[in-house]
Scaffold this motif. Structure first.
Motif, short mmCIF file in Angstrom:
data_model
loop_
_atom_site.label_atom_id
_atom_site.label_comp_id
_atom_site.label_asym_id
_atom_site.label_seq_id
_atom_site.Cartn_x
_atom_site.Cartn_y
_atom_site.Cartn_z
N PRO A 213 -21.62 15.99 -31.54
CA PRO A 213 -21.01 16.98 -32.74
C PRO A 213 -19.93 17.88 -32.50
O PRO A 213 -19.92 18.52 -31.36
N GLN A 214 -19.05 17.96 -33.47
CA GLN A 214 -17.85 18.61 -33.30
C GLN A 214 -17.77 19.90 -32.72
O GLN A 214 -17.22 20.39 -31.56
N ARG A 215 -18.85 20.69 -33.53
CA ARG A 215 -18.73 22.10 -32.91
C ARG A 215 -19.15 22.25 -31.41
O ARG A 215 -18.78 22.84 -30.73
N THR A 216 -20.16 21.43 -31.07
CA THR A 216 -20.59 21.46 -29.65
C THR A 216 -19.44 20.83 -28.65
O THR A 216 -19.40 21.39 -27.37
N ARG A 217 -18.77 19.81 -29.14
CA ARG A 217 -17.74 19.15 -28.23
C ARG A 217 -16.64 20.12 -28.11
O ARG A 217 -16.22 20.44 -27.08
N ASN A 218 -16.26 20.87 -29.05
CA ASN A 218 -15.13 21.71 -29.17
C ASN A 218 -15.46 22.99 -27.91
O ASN A 218 -14.75 23.37 -27.16
N ALA A 219 -16.84 23.49 -28.19
CA ALA A 219 -17.04 24.36 -27.22
C ALA A 219 -17.21 23.77 -25.69
O ALA A 219 -16.79 24.80 -24.83
N ARG A 220 -17.91 22.82 -25.55
CA ARG A 220 -17.67 22.27 -23.93
C ARG A 220 -16.20 21.94 -23.42
O ARG A 220 -16.12 22.24 -22.20
N LEU A 221 -15.52 21.49 -24.44
CA LEU A 221 -14.08 21.31 -23.94
C LEU A 221 -13.50 22.51 -23.83
O LEU A 221 -12.67 22.57 -22.96
N GLY A 222 -13.94 23.45 -24.41
CA GLY A 222 -13.17 24.69 -24.19
C GLY A 222 -13.80 25.36 -22.82
O GLY A 222 -12.53 26.07 -22.26
N ARG A 223 -14.86 25.32 -22.51
CA ARG A 223 -15.22 25.60 -21.21
C ARG A 223 -14.51 24.82 -20.04
O ARG A 223 -14.28 25.57 -19.00
N ILE A 224 -14.51 23.56 -20.43
CA ILE A 224 -13.64 22.64 -19.34
C ILE A 224 -12.42 23.14 -19.30
O ILE A 224 -11.86 23.26 -18.05
N LYS A 225 -11.88 23.30 -20.31
CA LYS A 225 -10.42 23.95 -20.39
C LYS A 225 -10.08 25.16 -19.50
O LYS A 225 -9.34 25.39 -18.43
N ASP A 226 -11.10 25.91 -19.33
CA ASP A 226 -11.18 27.47 -18.77
C ASP A 226 -11.27 27.19 -17.38
O ASP A 226 -10.57 27.72 -16.44
N ALA A 227 -12.09 26.28 -17.08
CA ALA A 227 -12.42 25.83 -15.57
C ALA A 227 -11.20 25.30 -14.93
O ALA A 227 -10.79 25.35 -13.71
N LEU A 228 -10.57 24.03 -15.90
CA LEU A 228 -9.32 23.50 -15.44
C LEU A 228 -8.23 24.19 -15.32
O LEU A 228 -7.27 23.91 -14.26
N LYS A 229 -8.13 25.49 -15.95
CA LYS A 229 -6.97 26.33 -15.70
C LYS A 229 -6.85 27.15 -14.47
O LYS A 229 -5.85 27.30 -14.12
N ILE A 230 -8.03 27.18 -13.84
CA ILE A 230 -7.99 27.59 -12.62
C ILE A 230 -7.50 26.76 -11.41
O ILE A 230 -6.51 27.06 -10.57
N ALA A 231 -7.68 25.29 -11.67
CA ALA A 231 -7.21 24.49 -10.73
C ALA A 231 -5.41 23.96 -11.26
O ALA A 231 -4.70 23.77 -10.50
N VAL A 232 -5.49 23.91 -12.72
CA VAL A 232 -4.13 23.55 -13.27
C VAL A 232 -3.56 24.73 -13.98
O VAL A 232 -3.79 24.72 -15.10
N PRO A 233 -2.77 25.89 -13.33
CA PRO A 233 -2.55 27.01 -14.25
C PRO A 233 -1.75 26.77 -15.70
O PRO A 233 -1.77 27.49 -16.55
N ASN A 234 -0.86 25.81 -15.79
CA ASN A 234 -0.09 25.07 -16.65
C ASN A 234 -0.79 24.68 -17.88
O ASN A 234 -0.13 24.53 -18.63
N LEU A 235 -1.99 24.41 -17.89
CA LEU A 235 -2.53 23.69 -18.71
C LEU A 235 -2.92 24.59 -19.97
O LEU A 235 -3.49 25.88 -19.80
N ASP A 236 -2.79 24.26 -21.19
CA ASP A 236 -2.60 25.05 -22.25
C ASP A 236 -3.64 24.85 -23.43
O ASP A 236 -4.03 25.79 -24.38
N ASP A 237 -4.16 23.35 -23.46
CA ASP A 237 -5.10 23.03 -24.27
C ASP A 237 -5.67 21.77 -23.99
O ASP A 237 -5.13 21.11 -23.27
N LEU A 238 -6.99 21.58 -24.51
CA LEU A 238 -7.62 20.26 -24.23
C LEU A 238 -8.28 20.01 -25.33
O LEU A 238 -9.34 20.54 -25.67
N GLN A 239 -8.15 18.72 -25.78
CA GLN A 239 -8.87 18.33 -27.24
C GLN A 239 -9.06 16.68 -27.11
O GLN A 239 -8.30 16.03 -26.49
N LEU A 240 -10.13 16.22 -27.97
CA LEU A 240 -10.11 15.00 -28.05
C LEU A 240 -9.49 14.39 -29.57
O LEU A 240 -9.62 15.19 -30.50
N VAL A 241 -8.59 13.47 -29.21
CA VAL A 241 -7.92 12.75 -30.49
C VAL A 241 -8.29 11.38 -30.57
O VAL A 241 -8.43 10.71 -29.58
#
Length: 396
Positions: A213-241
């Protein structure tokens, strides 16, 4: 599944490398040992139990997927009883305890008939430690004796027989295996249609994300983005298209750079490490049962590997946190001093097959960890192959 369960004990007889295994299981387990001693085969027990419960699976298909009973049964078994036997125990959040036992062999003692049949199948439930364990199933039963063909199927395959233990069946079906292969995702390969229980190598990852479900998906991807930014500092967004032409889903990330607007890339441009880390982070958030992870450190930077054990522990917080069984060869992953002796399972060659020894069962390991050493200091040296130095002398 009305109750969240986790495995608490595993007992095996005549399973692949092992003539005998009898070990308690923690919520987080690290399986270590030399190459080719049976780490993957031990984890495969849980996949096998899952395959028993699935449509398109069942006993015959689960055995066939492992190239037949002769390949599945330990070559080191002795005595007249050659049955393969699996027994697992599981506990729910309220303290209810389940026990499932399955013993199987081939249909005939002689000849080449590899058809597997149930020799014994039993289920017990204990509502609390203060109450007695009550039998929910005992096979062969009168119906089996009247029609022995029923023994070619486990009760887990038969809806009518699982009425008293649906929670257990659903729990077994919720086991997930993850060994994501980035190349298969980039090449947009689809999972094989005849695979039992989904794809083993992450080819269905993008479709699983889209099905959320979109709301759950976006929340999980948001948490993944926050974790990835530690390893990839230039990461600005992550979404499914979705691809406008093929309707295939893609993971799209935006990366900031000095030239101006963030550059957009999808999984076809991601590094192996980024894709594997996304797969791991997503799987740990899925509301499913135990997660089997084979060498999650592959392609990851050592700085991330060093913190993987702690990350898994944080992801497991709360009653719905996933149980995780992790096989690894990496010293850095095992360098976390927070890994307990009861969370380490050492697989080593034995005189006949392999043995599985819990770290807590060895006083030397238990005491060393209690004095502040890490499993990397204490356990990993025990996984070294005796003749590994000869490898450097090989002529090629």
């Amino acid at each position: 599944m009305s109750q969240v369960l986790r495995f608490t004990h595993l007992r095996l007889r005549n399973w692949r490398n092992f003539t005998h295994v009898d070990i308690p299981l923690a919520k987080r387990m690290f399986v270590v040992g030399p190459n080719a001693v049976g780490k993957s085969n031990l984890l495969d027990v849980f996949r096998f139990l899952r395959h028993l419960t699935l449509e398109g699976g069942g006993l015959a298909q689960a055995v066939k997927a492992r190239r037949g009973l002769s390949r599945l049964r330990s070559l080191h078994h002795k005595g007249a009883n050659s049955d393969v036997e699996i027994e697992v125990r599981a506990m729910d959040a309220d303290g209810g305890r389940w026990r499932y036992l399955l013993a199987f062999n081939r249909l005939g003692r002689g000849g080449r008939d590899e058809t597997p049949v149930v020799k014994r199948e039993e289920v017990w439930f204990q509502a609390s430690s203060a109450q007695q364990e009550i039998s929910q199933l005992r096979r062969p039963d009168s119906e089996d004796k009247a029609d022995e063909l029923q023994l070619t199927q486990t009760a887990m395959q038969q809806v009518a027989k699982t009425k008293n233990f649906r929670d257990l069946k659903e729990f077994l079906s919720s086991v997930t295996y993850l060994h994501l292969v980035p190349q298969l995702i980039r090449e947009e390969q689809l999972p094989p249609e005849d695979a039992i229980g989904g794809d083993l190598f992450g080819r269905d990852l993008l479709f699983r994300i889209r099905a959320t479900p979109q709301r759950t998906r976006n929340a999980r991807l948001g948490r993944i983005k926050d974790a990835l930014k530690i390893a990839v500092p230039n990461l600005d967004d992550l979404q499914l298209v979705d691809d406008s032409q093929t309707t295939r889903p893609h993971l799209q990330a935006a990366f900031r750079h000095w030239r101006g607007p963030a550059a957009k890339q999808d999984e076809r441009e991601f590094s192996d490490g980024t894709l594997r880390l996304i797969g791991l982070l997503w799987a740990m958030q899925e509301p499913a049962g135990p997660l089997l992870l084979e060498e999650p450190e592959l392609s990851l930077h050592s700085g991330i590997v060093r913190h993987l054990a702690a990350f898994i522990a944080r992801a497991q917080r709360g009653p719905k946190g996933r149980q995780a069984f992790v096989s690894t060869h990496h010293d850095l992953l095992m360098s976390d001093p927070g890994i307990g002796a009861d969370e380490v399972l050492l697989i080593r060659p034995a005189r006949e097959g392999s043995e599985a020894v819990l770290g807590a069962a060895r006083p030397d390991i238990r005491e060393a960890l209690q004095h502040g050493l890490s499993p990397a200091d204490v356990v990993m040296p025990l996984t070294a192959m005796d003749q590994i130095d000869l490898f450097a002398e090989l002529k090629v």
